[in-house]
Design a protein around this motif. Structure first.
Motif, PDB file in Angstrom:
ATOM      1  N   ASN A 152      51.397  27.823  37.526  1.00 35.15           N
ATOM      2  CA  ASN A 152      50.608  29.015  37.221  1.00 35.15           C
ATOM      3  C   ASN A 152      51.417  30.018  36.404  1.00 35.15           C
ATOM      4  N   VAL A 153      50.703  30.799  35.622  1.00 29.80           N
ATOM      5  CA  VAL A 153      51.262  31.953  34.927  1.00 29.80           C
ATOM      6  C   VAL A 153      50.526  33.161  35.489  1.00 29.80           C
ATOM      7  N   TYR A 154      51.269  34.186  35.883  1.00 28.68           N
ATOM      8  CA  TYR A 154      50.653  35.371  36.472  1.00 28.68           C
ATOM      9  C   TYR A 154      50.655  36.505  35.461  1.00 28.68           C
ATOM     10  N   LEU A 155      49.466  36.920  35.077  1.00 29.82           N
ATOM     11  CA  LEU A 155      49.273  38.036  34.165  1.00 29.82           C
ATOM     12  C   LEU A 155      49.090  39.285  35.014  1.00 29.82           C
ATOM     13  N   THR A 156      49.947  40.273  34.836  1.00 26.97           N
ATOM     14  CA  THR A 156      49.839  41.528  35.575  1.00 26.97           C
ATOM     15  C   THR A 156      49.318  42.588  34.622  1.00 26.97           C
ATOM     16  N   ILE A 157      48.223  43.238  35.023  1.00 30.89           N
ATOM     17  CA  ILE A 157      47.556  44.192  34.140  1.00 30.89           C
ATOM     18  C   ILE A 157      47.038  45.362  34.978  1.00 30.89           C
ATOM     19  N   HIS A 158      46.948  46.536  34.366  1.00 34.72           N
ATOM     20  CA  HIS A 158      46.474  47.726  35.073  1.00 34.72           C
ATOM     21  C   HIS A 158      45.019  47.534  35.494  1.00 34.72           C
ATOM     22  N   LYS A 159      44.670  48.087  36.656  1.00 31.72           N
ATOM     23  CA  LYS A 159      43.328  47.888  37.213  1.00 31.72           C
ATOM     24  C   LYS A 159      42.216  48.477  36.341  1.00 31.72           C
ATOM     25  N   SER A 160      42.544  49.420  35.457  1.00 30.59           N
ATOM     26  CA  SER A 160      41.504  50.003  34.603  1.00 30.59           C
ATOM     27  C   SER A 160      40.988  49.003  33.564  1.00 30.59           C
ATOM     28  N   PHE A 161      41.708  47.906  33.354  1.00 29.96           N
ATOM     29  CA  PHE A 161      41.273  46.873  32.409  1.00 29.96           C
ATOM     30  C   PHE A 161      40.578  45.701  33.106  1.00 29.96           C
ATOM     31  N   VAL A 162      40.399  45.813  34.419  1.00 30.15           N
ATOM     32  CA  VAL A 162      39.842  44.711  35.208  1.00 30.15           C
ATOM     33  C   VAL A 162      38.598  45.187  35.946  1.00 30.15           C
ATOM     34  N   ARG A 163      37.531  44.414  35.845  1.00 25.71           N
ATOM     35  CA  ARG A 163      36.333  44.657  36.676  1.00 25.71           C
ATOM     36  C   ARG A 163      36.205  43.464  37.610  1.00 25.71           C
ATOM     37  N   GLU A 164      36.109  43.768  38.902  1.00 27.80           N
ATOM     38  CA  GLU A 164      36.074  42.711  39.909  1.00 27.80           C
ATOM     39  C   GLU A 164      34.706  42.621  40.567  1.00 27.80           C
ATOM     40  N   GLN A 165      34.363  41.408  40.959  1.00 33.86           N
ATOM     41  CA  GLN A 165      33.156  41.137  41.741  1.00 33.86           C
ATOM     42  C   GLN A 165      31.878  41.703  41.099  1.00 33.86           C
ATOM     43  N   ILE A 166      31.654  41.394  39.827  1.00 32.52           N
ATOM     44  CA  ILE A 166      30.454  41.820  39.119  1.00 32.52           C
ATOM     45  C   ILE A 166      29.315  40.887  39.529  1.00 32.52           C
ATOM     46  N   PRO A 167      28.233  41.418  40.096  1.00 29.98           N
ATOM     47  CA  PRO A 167      27.159  40.536  40.575  1.00 29.98           C
ATOM     48  C   PRO A 167      26.253  40.048  39.429  1.00 29.98           C
ATOM     49  N   TYR A 168      25.722  38.837  39.584  1.00 30.18           N
ATOM     50  CA  TYR A 168      24.717  38.280  38.683  1.00 30.18           C
ATOM     51  C   TYR A 168      23.925  37.232  39.461  1.00 30.18           C
ATOM     52  N   VAL A 169      22.774  36.866  38.918  1.00 30.27           N
ATOM     53  CA  VAL A 169      21.938  35.849  39.557  1.00 30.27           C
ATOM     54  C   VAL A 169      22.050  34.565  38.741  1.00 30.27           C
ATOM     55  N   ASP A 170      22.431  33.479  39.408  1.00 31.78           N
ATOM     56  CA  ASP A 170      22.546  32.178  38.762  1.00 31.78           C
ATOM     57  C   ASP A 170      21.156  31.717  38.357  1.00 31.78           C
ATOM     58  N   GLN A 171      20.953  31.440  37.064  1.00 31.55           N
ATOM     59  CA  GLN A 171      19.620  31.080  36.569  1.00 31.55           C
ATOM     60  C   GLN A 171      19.147  29.722  37.078  1.00 31.55           C
ATOM     61  N   THR A 219      20.072  28.172  40.126  1.00 35.22           N
ATOM     62  CA  THR A 219      19.832  28.110  41.565  1.00 35.22           C
ATOM     63  C   THR A 219      19.156  29.356  42.124  1.00 35.22           C
ATOM     64  N   GLY A 220      19.205  30.454  41.398  1.00 30.43           N
ATOM     65  CA  GLY A 220      18.623  31.703  41.882  1.00 30.43           C
ATOM     66  C   GLY A 220      19.520  32.447  42.867  1.00 30.43           C
ATOM     67  N   GLN A 221      20.708  31.920  43.122  1.00 26.90           N
ATOM     68  CA  GLN A 221      21.638  32.564  44.046  1.00 26.90           C
ATOM     69  C   GLN A 221      22.363  33.718  43.370  1.00 26.90           C
ATOM     70  N   GLU A 222      22.673  34.738  44.182  1.00 27.79           N
ATOM     71  CA  GLU A 222      23.474  35.838  43.653  1.00 27.79           C
ATOM     72  C   GLU A 222      24.943  35.446  43.751  1.00 27.79           C
ATOM     73  N   ARG A 223      25.659  35.603  42.649  1.00 31.09           N
ATOM     74  CA  ARG A 223      27.082  35.265  42.575  1.00 31.09           C
ATOM     75  C   ARG A 223      27.837  36.433  41.965  1.00 31.09           C
ATOM     76  N   THR A 224      29.148  36.304  41.882  1.00 35.76           N
ATOM     77  CA  THR A 224      29.968  37.342  41.263  1.00 35.76           C
ATOM     78  C   THR A 224      30.961  36.709  40.291  1.00 35.76           C
ATOM     79  N   PHE A 225      31.460  37.527  39.366  1.00 35.28           N
ATOM     80  CA  PHE A 225      32.518  37.094  38.457  1.00 35.28           C
ATOM     81  C   PHE A 225      33.435  38.276  38.186  1.00 35.28           C
TER      82      PHE A 225
END
Length: 157
Positions: free
Chosen positions: A6-25, A27-33
């Motif tokens: 693995n390579v670990y990229l360390t970046i400030h949290k202001s450049f990262v959005r976590e757990q963005i919800p979306y609906v899988d077209q 299956t219809g399930q709600e997921r995150t990315f």
């Protein structure tokens, strides 16, 4: 010697959005990315990739840099696809003949990406140091002038 997995990229949290919800077209399930936007000043092989985005599978709080940073593990042998949507001169999305939004995709290896982000951060921090030095010198000059009886309003900038 064994290669890193693995390579670990360390970046400030202001450049990262976590757990963005979306609906899988499918299956219809709600997921995150997760989504990471590369900071200004990120250059890979002479190409400016500032504001390009990618979606890592995992985002973790940083082990070594503190709560304001995120560690992103990337597989060392698998390239990262960086994407940036194209905009016209008014800032509107540029659409292709098929009606889909046009974008640029750049494929890079994780080690290259880590080096580019680290180099951009070092350059940014160097610039902060230079600006702080200029501010200190200006402050000293203002204090010297106020010691001579000049009011700050009398000094032309």
């Amino acid at each position: 010697m064994e290669e890193k997995k693995n390579v670990y990229l360390t970046i400030h949290k202001s450049f990262v959005r976590e757990q963005i919800p979306y609906v899988d077209q499918k299956t219809g399930q709600e997921r995150t990315f997760n989504k990471v936007v590369l900071p200004k000043g990120t250059t890979i092989d002479g190409q400016d990739v500032s504001y390009f985005e990618f979606s890592p599978l995992f985002v973790n709080p940083s082990k070594y840099k503190g709560e304001n940073f995120r560690d992103i593990p990337l597989l060392a042998h698998k390239e990262v696809w960086l994407k940036k949507d194209l905009l016209d001169e008014n800032g509107e999305p540029l659409m292709g003949p098929d009606g889909r939004q046009q974008s640029i995709t750049v494929k890079v290896m994780p080690a290259q990406l880590k080096e580019a982000v680290d180099a951009g951060r070092a350059e940014y921090l160097k610039g902060l140091g230079d600006r702080a030095k200029d501010a200190r010198e200006s402050s000293k000059a203002l204090n010297r002038n106020s010691d001579r009886g000049y009011a700050r309003e009398d000094i032309a900038f």
